[in-house]
Structure formats: structure tokens, C-alpha cells
Design a protein around this motif. Structure first.
Motif, short mmCIF file in Angstrom:
data_model
loop_
_atom_site.label_atom_id
_atom_site.label_comp_id
_atom_site.label_asym_id
_atom_site.label_seq_id
_atom_site.Cartn_x
_atom_site.Cartn_y
_atom_site.Cartn_z
N ALA A 146 -45.75 -10.40 15.32
CA ALA A 146 -46.85 -10.80 16.19
C ALA A 146 -47.61 -9.59 16.70
CB ALA A 146 -46.31 -11.63 17.36
N GLY A 147 -46.88 -8.55 17.06
CA GLY A 147 -47.54 -7.34 17.54
C GLY A 147 -48.44 -6.72 16.49
N HIS A 148 -47.99 -6.72 15.23
CA HIS A 148 -48.82 -6.19 14.14
C HIS A 148 -50.09 -7.02 13.95
CE1 HIS A 148 -45.90 -3.23 13.03
NE2 HIS A 148 -44.99 -4.11 12.66
N ALA A 149 -49.98 -8.32 14.20
CA ALA A 149 -51.11 -9.22 13.98
C ALA A 149 -52.00 -9.36 15.21
CB ALA A 149 -50.61 -10.60 13.56
N GLY A 150 -51.61 -8.71 16.31
CA GLY A 150 -52.39 -8.83 17.52
C GLY A 150 -52.31 -10.21 18.14
N THR A 151 -51.15 -10.86 18.01
CA THR A 151 -50.99 -12.22 18.55
C THR A 151 -49.63 -12.31 19.23
OG1 THR A 151 -51.12 -14.58 18.01
CG2 THR A 151 -50.12 -13.14 16.34
N ILE A 152 -49.10 -13.52 19.36
CA ILE A 152 -47.82 -13.75 20.01
C ILE A 152 -46.87 -14.45 19.05
CG2 ILE A 152 -48.76 -13.81 22.35
CD1 ILE A 152 -48.84 -16.85 22.18
N GLY A 153 -45.57 -14.35 19.35
CA GLY A 153 -44.57 -14.94 18.48
C GLY A 153 -44.74 -16.42 18.27
N TYR A 154 -45.24 -17.14 19.30
CA TYR A 154 -45.49 -18.58 19.18
C TYR A 154 -46.39 -18.86 17.97
CZ TYR A 154 -44.32 -18.67 24.25
OH TYR A 154 -43.74 -18.54 25.47
N GLU A 155 -47.47 -18.06 17.84
CA GLU A 155 -48.43 -18.32 16.77
C GLU A 155 -47.84 -17.98 15.41
OE1 GLU A 155 -53.13 -17.61 15.63
OE2 GLU A 155 -52.23 -16.41 17.23
N ILE A 156 -47.00 -16.94 15.34
CA ILE A 156 -46.35 -16.60 14.08
C ILE A 156 -45.49 -17.78 13.62
CG2 ILE A 156 -44.66 -15.10 12.96
CD1 ILE A 156 -47.34 -13.73 13.45
N LEU A 157 -44.64 -18.30 14.50
CA LEU A 157 -43.74 -19.38 14.10
C LEU A 157 -44.50 -20.65 13.73
CD1 LEU A 157 -40.65 -19.28 16.50
CD2 LEU A 157 -40.82 -18.49 14.15
N THR A 158 -45.45 -21.05 14.57
CA THR A 158 -46.13 -22.32 14.32
C THR A 158 -47.11 -22.23 13.16
OG1 THR A 158 -47.80 -21.83 16.01
CG2 THR A 158 -45.87 -23.10 16.69
N SER A 159 -47.40 -21.01 12.68
CA SER A 159 -48.29 -20.86 11.53
C SER A 159 -47.55 -20.89 10.20
CB SER A 159 -49.07 -19.53 11.63
OG SER A 159 -49.93 -19.53 12.75
N LEU A 160 -46.23 -20.76 10.23
CA LEU A 160 -45.47 -20.71 8.98
C LEU A 160 -45.69 -21.99 8.20
CD1 LEU A 160 -42.16 -19.11 10.31
CD2 LEU A 160 -44.03 -17.98 9.07
N GLY A 161 -46.16 -21.86 6.98
CA GLY A 161 -46.70 -22.98 6.23
C GLY A 161 -45.68 -23.85 5.53
N PRO A 162 -46.16 -24.93 4.91
CA PRO A 162 -45.28 -25.91 4.27
C PRO A 162 -44.80 -25.51 2.88
CG PRO A 162 -47.55 -26.63 4.09
CD PRO A 162 -47.57 -25.38 4.92
N ARG A 163 -45.32 -24.39 2.34
CA ARG A 163 -44.96 -24.05 0.95
C ARG A 163 -43.61 -23.34 0.84
NH1 ARG A 163 -50.24 -21.59 -1.98
NH2 ARG A 163 -49.91 -19.87 -0.51
N PHE A 164 -43.05 -22.93 1.97
CA PHE A 164 -41.75 -22.28 1.93
C PHE A 164 -40.65 -23.27 1.55
CE2 PHE A 164 -43.66 -19.80 5.62
CZ PHE A 164 -44.15 -18.79 4.81
N HIS A 165 -39.61 -22.77 0.90
CA HIS A 165 -38.37 -23.51 0.83
C HIS A 165 -37.64 -23.25 2.14
CE1 HIS A 165 -34.58 -25.19 -0.44
NE2 HIS A 165 -33.99 -24.05 -0.13
N ARG A 166 -37.39 -24.31 2.91
CA ARG A 166 -36.71 -24.17 4.18
C ARG A 166 -35.21 -24.39 4.00
NH1 ARG A 166 -41.81 -24.73 5.84
NH2 ARG A 166 -42.33 -24.19 8.00
N ARG A 167 -34.45 -23.42 4.45
CA ARG A 167 -33.00 -23.45 4.29
C ARG A 167 -32.38 -23.43 5.68
NH1 ARG A 167 -28.62 -19.57 3.04
NH2 ARG A 167 -29.99 -17.96 3.88
N TYR A 168 -31.63 -24.47 6.01
CA TYR A 168 -31.01 -24.57 7.34
C TYR A 168 -29.54 -24.13 7.24
CZ TYR A 168 -35.11 -27.10 8.92
OH TYR A 168 -36.39 -27.43 9.25
N VAL A 169 -29.15 -23.23 8.11
CA VAL A 169 -27.76 -22.80 8.18
C VAL A 169 -27.29 -22.98 9.61
CG1 VAL A 169 -28.03 -21.15 6.28
CG2 VAL A 169 -28.30 -20.37 8.65
N ASP A 170 -26.00 -23.07 9.78
CA ASP A 170 -25.41 -23.21 11.12
C ASP A 170 -24.22 -22.27 11.17
OD1 ASP A 170 -24.67 -23.93 13.63
OD2 ASP A 170 -24.56 -26.08 13.24
#
Length: 379
Positions: free
Chosen positions: A354-378
Motif C-alpha cells: 500500500a505504501g508503494h502504491a500511495g494508498t492503504i492496506g484496505y484498498e490493496i486487499l479489496t482490489s485483489l481480483g477474481p482471476r487468482f486461484h484462492r487457496r485457504y489454509v488453516d
């Protein structure tokens, strides 16, 4: 224990989707649970909700809420009616789901059918929810939000005073919470925090007695006087630093890896990317990765990837589907097509990006797009 044994793949996910995707987003539900535990410890007996709006800050509201329920969380906040309906379908009955933006006019029946709790932000919303309660033939749950100084959502002081003086204002309504939201909680020395707390104190006393909630993620770290009966963390659950002027007390939650599509040797003077904003001063090696602004990585974000702990700076501009990296620091042949480079993880946090992009972490996370393969681990 290997990753496969810890993983809980999202609905419809297959091994092929990981092979087909350009990048892999790993979401550690165990880290979210630990962050919740850390926050509840700091709250010292005060109840803790989970804010899962914007699809759990882009990480999957259903997965996140289910993980938090394992830690005893029974109250969730979303922004929109549609988010609330979707979450109720995942969670089933029992947990409270509050709709922060209130129920849109004419949609009250849908909210009642999904057993959602309205956050009442205006006299008009209050009247509509009261009418819905008559139609349903039962008391309907709600939170009453007052505007203590953010000027975004909630009833103004004059409205609170008028409604508080009306003995019939809340007929048919079960007031579960009186709430407000802090504008400057991430700045602990900002006097606006105490001004808002005092305004909240004054306005909630005008309303029927009910549990109170004021603290967001950063508000939890302002001290006990801001905790009241329930805290509503969002960002901190997902690993964003709630205390920006201090080391992050939360665990990181996401890892993002992008695939190498091609490697090449650049000759001295070669222009790189759109607009040729970078020219090679000498011969160098480069790699193109399958990630771009269509995936939520900001176009003008100066940043880097990592491979084996080695920093690989971006060259030129971010494209829609690709980024070019300087891989000259790696021995020749080290990085090959199909290899994964780290974009978010131990070497670069969400807050760093976020710092590199001049924004906040909220925007980085909520911008992550649908094309990723999402892998959930616990883990």
C-alpha cells in the motif's frame, strides 16, 4: 503437515484452477483466528464482532465468518443488504448479521426474510423498519447509529434528541446496539477521538438503554474507555496494522504469488513497457509475470517481487495482465517459466504494498481480483 492437508479449497476449486491461474492467493484462516484471539485478549472481556463487508475485505466473507465462529464470534457486520443475505445463506441461523448502510427503501421484506439486523441511520430508516415490524408481526432486531463526528452515516444530534423523546419511536424494534464510528482512530493523539467519544456518550443517553459499540480495529488500541460493550474490528483481522505508528501487532493473513510467463535478455538501450518509462542502461535479464492492474495491482505502483529472498524490482509500468521484473540479481537460469515469485508475504506485507502504491492496506486487499486461484489454509 503439508499445505494440501491444511487447505480448505473454496467452492468449485480444483487443482486445474491453480494450474490455469496466473497467480495464487493464499488466505490463512488460522492467522485470522489468531488475530481475533489477540484482539479479544486486548478487549479483556468485552465482546468482539467481525466486520466481513466487501466479501471479507476481498478474502471470502463466508470462509472468514465460519473461521471466526470457531473462536466464538457471533456478531458480524456487512455493508450491503445483498452481502447480508449471502452471509446468512452461508452461516445459517443463529449469528447476528448487521447491515451497516441500512436497508434500502422497499427491501425491508428481504431483510426480514434473511433475519438480518438493520443498522438504522436516519429517521426514515427507523420509520420503515418500524413498519416492517408491524408487517412481520414481531419485533425486529436493529442497531441505531448516531453521527458522533464523522459526517458519514448515522443520525444527527437533533434527530437523536427528537426520536429519543418519542415514546413510540421504537415500537416493534429490538435495539441490540447503539453505535457510532471513529474517523481518526488510527491517529491515537488526534483530539477528534475524544470529541467523538464524548458526543457518542451524550447521544446514546438520549436513546433507550442498549449495549454500545464505538471501537473499530484501531479504536480497540485507544484504551478501555473506547471499548464499551462490543468492538467491531475489520482490517486488523486481515493483518492490516491497526497501529500505523508502531509495529504491527497482528499476524499476516495473505500471501500472493505470481507465475513467470517469460524471461528475456535486454540489450543496452532497450525500452521497457508502455511509454518506455524505463530504458536498460546496460544488458540485463528480465522476467514477465502474470499479474497486472486487472488483478488489482495498481498501475503506477513502484514495487518489487521476491524470489528466494532476492528482491526483483519492477521495470516500467504495470500492464493490465503483466509486470516486467529485473531479475539480474539472480544467477542465469535460476528463474524459469512457470516459477512463482512472491508479491505479498514475508518480504512485502499488505501495508508495504500500500505504501508503494500511495494508498492503504484496505484498498490493496479489496482490489485483489477474481482471476487468482484462492487457496485457504488453516495452519
Amino acid at each position: 503437515m503439508d499445505d494440501a492437508s491444511k487447505s480448505t479449497p473454496p467452492e468449485g476449486s480444483t487443482a486445474a484452477s491453480a494450474a490455469a491461474a496466473g497467480a495464487i492467493l493464499t488466505i490463512d484462516l488460522g492467522a485470522i483466528r489468531e488475530n481475533y484471539r489477540r484482539l479479544t485478549t486486548r478487549l479483556n472481556g468485552v465482546r468482539c464482532a467481525g466486520v466481513v463487508k466487501a466479501d471479507g475485505y476481498g478474502l471470502g466473507a463466508g470462509h472468514v465468518a465460519a473461521a471466526l465462529m470457531k473462536e466464538g464470534c457471533d456478531s458480524f457486520f456487512v455493508a450491503l443488504l445483498g452481502e447480508g443475505v449471502a452471509l446468512r445463506n452461508v452461516l445459517g441461523p443463529g449469528a447476528s448479521v448487521f447491515v451497516l448502510n441500512g436497508i434500502p427503501p422497499g427491501a425491508e421484506r428481504d431483510a426480514v426474510a434473511a433475519d438480518l439486523s438493520a443498522v438504522i441511520n436516519s429517521p426514515e430508516q427507523l420509520a420503515a423498519w418500524r413498519t416492517a415490524a408491524r408487517g412481520a408481526g414481531r419485533r425486529l432486531p436493529a442497531a441505531v447509529q448516531v453521527d458522533s463526528g464523522m459526517s458519514r452515516l448515522g443520525m444527527a444530534s437533533g434527530d437523536v434528541e427528537r426520536i429519543g423523546a418519542d415514546p413510540r419511536a421504537f415500537e416493534g424494534i429490538d435495539i441490540r446496539l447503539v453505535m457510532s464510528h471513529l474517523a481518526c482512530a488510527d491517529e491515537p493523539d488526534n483530539p477528534a477521538n475524544e470529541r467523538q467519544r464524548l458526543a457518542f456518550e451524550r447521544m446514546r443517553l438520549m436513546l433507550p438503554a442498549a449495549p454500545a459499540t464505538l471501537a473499530n480495529s484501531s479504536g480497540i488500541f485507544l484504551g478501555q474507555s473506547f471499548h464499551y460493550d462490543l468492538a467491531r474490528p475489520g482490517a486488523a483481522l486481515y493483518g492490516i496494522n491497526p497501529t500505523p505508528s508502531e509495529p504491527n501487532p497482528m499476524l499476516p493473513v495473505v500471501g500472493l504469488q505470481a507465475k513467470v510467463v517469460q524471461t528475456r535478455l535486454l540489450e543496452a538501450g532497450a525500452g521497457v513497457g508502455y511509454g518506455h518509462t524505463f530504458h536498460a542502461a546496460a544488458p540485463m535479464t528480465a522476467a514477465t509475470i502474470s499479474l497486472g492492474y486487472a488483478d488489482g495491482w495498481h498501475r503506477r505502483a513502484a514495487s518489487a517481487a521476491w524470489f528466494g529472498g532476492v528482491r526483483l524490482p519492477f521495470l516500467g509500468r504495470v500492464s493490465m495482465d503483466s509486470i516486467i521484473l529485473d531479475i539480474s540479481a539472480l544467477p542465469p537460469g535460476t528463474l524459469k517459466e512457470g516459477d512463482l515469485v512472491d508479491m505479498l508475504g514475508p518480504s512485502q506485507s499488505v501495508d508495504d504494498a500500500a505504501g508503494h502504491a500511495g494508498t492503504i492496506g484496505y484498498e490493496i486487499l479489496t482490489s485483489l481480483g477474481p482471476r487468482f486461484h484462492r487457496r485457504y489454509v488453516d495452519g
